[in-house]
Write a protein that holds these residues in place. Structure first.
Motif, PDB file in Angstrom:
ATOM      1  N   ALA A  35      31.812  21.768  -2.130  1.00  0.00           N
ATOM      2  CA  ALA A  35      30.228  22.278  -2.135  1.00  0.00           C
ATOM      3  C   ALA A  35      29.059  21.262  -3.192  1.00  0.00           C
ATOM      4  CB  ALA A  35      29.884  23.583  -2.283  1.00  0.00           C
ATOM      5  N   THR A  36      29.625  21.488  -4.459  1.00  0.00           N
ATOM      6  CA  THR A  36      28.946  20.596  -5.203  1.00  0.00           C
ATOM      7  C   THR A  36      29.574  18.990  -5.499  1.00  0.00           C
ATOM      8  OG1 THR A  36      30.794  20.979  -7.010  1.00  0.00           O
ATOM      9  CG2 THR A  36      29.136  22.453  -7.529  1.00  0.00           C
ATOM     10  N   THR A  37      30.949  19.179  -5.106  1.00  0.00           N
ATOM     11  CA  THR A  37      31.148  17.205  -4.841  1.00  0.00           C
ATOM     12  C   THR A  37      29.451  16.737  -3.645  1.00  0.00           C
ATOM     13  OG1 THR A  37      33.312  17.926  -5.423  1.00  0.00           O
ATOM     14  CG2 THR A  37      32.419  15.286  -4.098  1.00  0.00           C
ATOM     15  N   ALA A  38      29.745  17.776  -2.317  1.00  0.00           N
ATOM     16  CA  ALA A  38      28.987  16.866  -1.578  1.00  0.00           C
ATOM     17  C   ALA A  38      27.329  16.909  -2.145  1.00  0.00           C
ATOM     18  CB  ALA A  38      28.841  18.481  -0.542  1.00  0.00           C
ATOM     19  N   LEU A  39      27.215  17.650  -3.113  1.00  0.00           N
ATOM     20  CA  LEU A  39      26.333  17.237  -3.446  1.00  0.00           C
ATOM     21  C   LEU A  39      25.556  16.046  -4.919  1.00  0.00           C
ATOM     22  CD1 LEU A  39      24.689  20.488  -4.969  1.00  0.00           C
ATOM     23  CD2 LEU A  39      24.245  19.373  -2.716  1.00  0.00           C
ATOM     24  N   ASN A  40      27.573  15.847  -5.803  1.00  0.00           N
ATOM     25  CA  ASN A  40      26.975  15.307  -6.479  1.00  0.00           C
ATOM     26  C   ASN A  40      27.017  13.680  -5.866  1.00  0.00           C
ATOM     27  OD1 ASN A  40      26.907  16.735  -8.680  1.00  0.00           O
ATOM     28  ND2 ASN A  40      29.355  16.508  -8.817  1.00  0.00           N
ATOM     29  N   LEU A  41      27.216  13.688  -4.331  1.00  0.00           N
ATOM     30  CA  LEU A  41      27.606  12.529  -4.030  1.00  0.00           C
ATOM     31  C   LEU A  41      25.736  11.690  -3.993  1.00  0.00           C
ATOM     32  CD1 LEU A  41      30.306  12.981  -1.044  1.00  0.00           C
ATOM     33  CD2 LEU A  41      29.904  11.549  -3.080  1.00  0.00           C
ATOM     34  N   GLU A  42      24.835  12.900  -3.875  1.00  0.00           N
ATOM     35  CA  GLU A  42      23.195  12.835  -3.944  1.00  0.00           C
ATOM     36  C   GLU A  42      22.845  11.778  -4.149  1.00  0.00           C
ATOM     37  OE1 GLU A  42      21.962  16.326  -2.818  1.00  0.00           O
ATOM     38  OE2 GLU A  42      22.908  16.346  -1.017  1.00  0.00           O
ATOM     39  N   LYS A  43      23.777  11.205  -5.469  1.00  0.00           N
ATOM     40  CA  LYS A  43      23.128  10.534  -6.691  1.00  0.00           C
ATOM     41  C   LYS A  43      23.635   9.623  -6.240  1.00  0.00           C
ATOM     42  CE  LYS A  43      27.305  10.631  -9.479  1.00  0.00           C
ATOM     43  NZ  LYS A  43      28.398  11.023 -10.076  1.00  0.00           N
ATOM     44  N   TYR A  44      24.546   8.587  -4.814  1.00  0.00           N
ATOM     45  CA  TYR A  44      24.241   6.808  -5.068  1.00  0.00           C
ATOM     46  C   TYR A  44      23.478   7.113  -4.112  1.00  0.00           C
ATOM     47  CZ  TYR A  44      29.395   7.913  -7.340  1.00  0.00           C
ATOM     48  OH  TYR A  44      30.013   8.766  -7.735  1.00  0.00           O
ATOM     49  N   ARG A  45      22.485   5.322  -4.373  1.00  0.00           N
ATOM     50  CA  ARG A  45      21.634   4.694  -3.785  1.00  0.00           C
ATOM     51  C   ARG A  45      21.776   4.478  -2.768  1.00  0.00           C
ATOM     52  NH1 ARG A  45      21.546   0.271  -6.839  1.00  0.00           N
ATOM     53  NH2 ARG A  45      20.906   1.186  -8.667  1.00  0.00           N
ATOM     54  N   ASP A  46      23.139   4.259  -2.611  1.00  0.00           N
ATOM     55  CA  ASP A  46      23.682   4.024  -1.090  1.00  0.00           C
ATOM     56  C   ASP A  46      23.720   4.688   0.284  1.00  0.00           C
ATOM     57  OD1 ASP A  46      23.868   1.170  -0.660  1.00  0.00           O
ATOM     58  OD2 ASP A  46      25.094   1.568  -1.793  1.00  0.00           O
ATOM     59  N   LEU A  47      23.975   6.255  -1.057  1.00  0.00           N
ATOM     60  CA  LEU A  47      23.742   7.943   0.022  1.00  0.00           C
ATOM     61  C   LEU A  47      22.434   8.457   0.058  1.00  0.00           C
ATOM     62  CD1 LEU A  47      27.235   9.158  -1.061  1.00  0.00           C
ATOM     63  CD2 LEU A  47      26.512   7.601   1.167  1.00  0.00           C
ATOM     64  N   TYR A  48      21.191   7.638   0.262  1.00  0.00           N
ATOM     65  CA  TYR A  48      19.477   8.343  -0.115  1.00  0.00           C
ATOM     66  C   TYR A  48      19.556   8.499   0.617  1.00  0.00           C
ATOM     67  CZ  TYR A  48      19.070   7.059  -5.482  1.00  0.00           C
ATOM     68  OH  TYR A  48      18.899   7.078  -6.352  1.00  0.00           O
ATOM     69  N   GLY A  49      20.249   7.724   2.191  1.00  0.00           N
ATOM     70  CA  GLY A  49      19.880   8.528   3.256  1.00  0.00           C
ATOM     71  C   GLY A  49      20.835   9.267   4.036  1.00  0.00           C
ATOM     72  N   ARG A  50      21.255  10.283   2.898  1.00  0.00           N
ATOM     73  CA  ARG A  50      22.453  11.036   3.977  1.00  0.00           C
ATOM     74  C   ARG A  50      22.116  12.560   3.483  1.00  0.00           C
ATOM     75  NH1 ARG A  50      26.177   7.281   6.416  1.00  0.00           N
ATOM     76  NH2 ARG A  50      26.571   9.101   7.904  1.00  0.00           N
ATOM     77  N   VAL A  51      20.889  12.448   2.688  1.00  0.00           N
ATOM     78  CA  VAL A  51      21.138  13.592   2.032  1.00  0.00           C
ATOM     79  C   VAL A  51      21.157  14.880   2.940  1.00  0.00           C
ATOM     80  CG1 VAL A  51      19.147  15.286   0.469  1.00  0.00           C
ATOM     81  CG2 VAL A  51      19.834  12.712  -0.036  1.00  0.00           C
ATOM     82  N   GLY A  52      20.532  14.779   3.853  1.00  0.00           N
ATOM     83  CA  GLY A  52      20.514  16.171   4.958  1.00  0.00           C
ATOM     84  C   GLY A  52      21.748  15.930   5.260  1.00  0.00           C
ATOM     85  N   GLU A  53      22.373  15.424   6.060  1.00  0.00           N
ATOM     86  CA  GLU A  53      24.194  14.918   5.674  1.00  0.00           C
ATOM     87  C   GLU A  53      24.792  16.081   4.270  1.00  0.00           C
ATOM     88  OE1 GLU A  53      26.024  11.794   8.046  1.00  0.00           O
ATOM     89  OE2 GLU A  53      24.103  11.277   7.953  1.00  0.00           O
ATOM     90  N   LEU A  54      25.088  15.097   3.757  1.00  0.00           N
ATOM     91  CA  LEU A  54      25.787  15.793   2.377  1.00  0.00           C
ATOM     92  C   LEU A  54      25.141  17.111   2.509  1.00  0.00           C
ATOM     93  CD1 LEU A  54      25.663  12.710   0.424  1.00  0.00           C
ATOM     94  CD2 LEU A  54      27.656  13.113   1.525  1.00  0.00           C
ATOM     95  N   ASN A  55      24.033  17.915   2.470  1.00  0.00           N
ATOM     96  CA  ASN A  55      23.595  18.807   1.872  1.00  0.00           C
ATOM     97  C   ASN A  55      23.864  20.107   3.076  1.00  0.00           C
ATOM     98  OD1 ASN A  55      21.922  18.895   0.267  1.00  0.00           O
ATOM     99  ND2 ASN A  55      20.504  18.506   1.100  1.00  0.00           N
ATOM    100  N   ALA A  56      24.112  19.811   4.168  1.00  0.00           N
ATOM    101  CA  ALA A  56      25.273  20.902   5.204  1.00  0.00           C
ATOM    102  C   ALA A  56      26.392  20.746   5.078  1.00  0.00           C
ATOM    103  CB  ALA A  56      24.327  20.052   6.917  1.00  0.00           C
TER     104      ALA A  56
END
Ligand SMILES: [Fe+2]
Ligand SMILES: [Fe+2]
Length: 190
Positions: A35-56
């Protein structure tokens, strides 16, 4: 769908079946870290558009964490300290620096962890069917979700850079195989 180059070591299943309370505590931490790793991935600029998926994904992992905690409570097993995993440490140690490279490597490590979880939960579900049907059903119920996370992370990495993802996936599959052969005596899932 799973691309692994090395089988799960033969001593893994007996070790896990012989230490189920410790393995369930380790599993709880694994879901917490997922769970925490999925949230940590949101720090990468290339993944800003995937925040909703990563939150899910983070929400699903947190739900898994809650389910394992409920199992611990029901079985009178106290929640305790996590064991370090040489396999996970070995994978994460090779994550490169630099925004894009780091994002791809981190995603691929997460994908392999999810993929190995998916594979091991299937093995556990089969092995526990005659011993502990409730736990067998629990592991079977997680297989699809962890498999989906595996696929989601690989697809996210490919969206960042397909060619680089293929190169690094080749590297990580070899590393996974090497680390897998080293094994671990600890009562842990990975
Ligand atoms: Fe999970
Ligand atoms: Fe997962």
């Amino acid at each position: 769908m799973l691309l692994f180059r090395e089988k799960i070591p033969g001593d893994w299943l007996p070790k896990v079946l012989g230490n189920l309370p410790a393995v369930l505590v380790d599993h709880a931490h694994l879901e917490r870290k997922a769970a925490t790793t999925a949230l940590n991935l949101e720090k990468y600029r290339d993944l800003y558009g995937r925040v909703g998926e990563l939150n899910a994904i983070a929400i699903e992992e947190l739900q898994h964490f809650q389910l394992v905690l409920a199992l611990l409570k029901q079985r009178g097993i106290p929640f305790g300290q996590p064991y370090p995993s040489p396999w996970i440490t070995g994978l994460m140690r090779s994550v490169r620096n630099g925004q894009r490279h780091q994002a791809i490597d981190h995603l691929l490590c997460c994908a392999l962890i999810e993929g190995r979880s998916c594979e091991k939960f299937q093995v556990l579900a089969r092995a526990l069917a005659g011993i502990d049907p409730e736990l067998a059903g629990f592991y079977a119920s997680l297989v699809e979700s962890e498999g989906n996370h595996y696929a989601a992370y690989i697809l996210m990495a490919r969206t960042v850079d397909t060619a680089e993802t293929e190169r690094r996936l080749d590297f990580y599959l070899d590393l996974d195989a090497t680390l897998m052969r080293q094994g671990s005596p600890l009562p842990i899932l990975h």
